[in-house]
Design an enzyme around this catalytic site. Structure first.
Site, mmCIF file in Angstrom:
data_model
loop_
_atom_site.group_PDB
_atom_site.id
_atom_site.type_symbol
_atom_site.label_atom_id
_atom_site.label_comp_id
_atom_site.label_asym_id
_atom_site.label_seq_id
_atom_site.Cartn_x
_atom_site.Cartn_y
_atom_site.Cartn_z
ATOM 1 N N ASP A 104 71.726 6.607 59.927
ATOM 2 C CA ASP A 104 72.381 5.503 60.613
ATOM 3 C C ASP A 104 73.607 5.045 59.834
ATOM 4 O OD1 ASP A 104 70.342 5.593 62.465
ATOM 5 O OD2 ASP A 104 69.176 4.026 61.482
ATOM 6 N N ARG A 105 74.477 4.340 60.522
ATOM 7 C CA ARG A 105 75.709 3.856 59.900
ATOM 8 C C ARG A 105 75.431 3.087 58.611
ATOM 9 N NH1 ARG A 105 80.795 2.238 61.963
ATOM 10 N NH2 ARG A 105 80.063 2.600 64.088
#
Length: 257
Positions: A104-105
């Site tokens: 994920d970011r």
């Protein structure tokens, strides 16, 4: 291996097939010391020497990079608006590289970048049960039997519960550093700790799946919130402790097996 000249040049980062065809037609490419204008010429990568404007082309069928993905960067091969993990690999030669799996970011840590599809399948296939290990900080009040719940599988709203996960608890930051070294915590990790609205709990978690937001959803299922997540291992590959977020190193396939 045998490969067309235009494909060799395109895979080596000299542009699209159209770009390299024009490059060859311009007389900028030589094969074994002679100018070559036939972009379809078959090249034996073990024997033939290819040069572009007098500089030798070092062709590699596969490339492997270990990246310490920093927070704030998306895990994608390319994006028109945002910086991706591939943009961080400045020394890449091939244009067909991709990240193996997804972080994920806001998740940091180990990410393998390669163009080896067979290896990617080996690492990501649910049937292979490859261990993926993370350090996670949470807020909330985890149940006393959280390790047992995770071991038995957690209902995260999917058709099936998660596969068994192994959970290890760390009493504090110092115990974490004693295990992994002083450099284990990035500036972003320290920022997450400082911004935590309540006391944090620290865990080491091992999973064998790769469901969407799996770890975050597992902790949400026991009324806790993940505030920091960092992957440090995937199969036999462990994050190089000398790397800082955003840094990478080129590795050999044998290092991954």
């Amino acid at each position: 291996m045998n490969i067309r000249l235009d494909k060799l040049l395109a895979d080596s980062g000299f542009g699209t097939r159209s770009d390299v065809k024009q490059l060859v037609r311009s007389g900028s490419v030589s094969v074994n010391g002679a100018i070559c204008k036939d972009s379809g010429l078959k090249i034996d990568t073990d024997k033939d020497n290819v040069e572009v404007r007098g500089k030798q082309v070092d062709f590699s069928e596969f490339e492997y990079y270990m990246l310490y993905k920093p927070a704030g960067i998306i895990t994608a091969s390319r994006d028109k608006k945002e910086k991706t993990v591939l943009d961080l690999i400045e020394s890449k030669k091939r244009r067909d590289l991709f990240p193996v799996g997804r972080l994920d970011r806001d998740t940091e840590g180990l990410l393998l970048i390669t163009n080896d599809g067979e290896l990617s399948h080996k690492l990501l296939s649910p049937g292979k049960h490859v261990d993926k290990k993370y350090i996670v900080f949470i807020t909330g009040n985890p149940p006393e039997d959280i390790a047992e719940q995770f071991k038995n599988g957690v209902d995260i709203g999917d058709e099936k519960p998660t596969k068994p996960a192994i959970l290890k608890t760390y009493n504090n930051i110092d115990s974490l550093k004693n295990t992994y070294g002083e450099t284990i915590l990035s500036d972003y990790a320290l920022e997450c700790i400082q911004n935590a609205e309540s006391d944090i709990s620290i865990y080491d978690i091992t999973i064998t799946e790769g469901r969407y937001h799996e770890i975050k959803r597992m902790f949400e299922a026991v009324d806790c919130k993940v505030i920091y997540l960092m992957r440090y291992s995937m199969g036999n590959l462990t994050l190089d402790p000398t790397l800082n977020p955003g840094n990478y190193t080129k590795i050999h396939r044998d290092f991954i097996n």
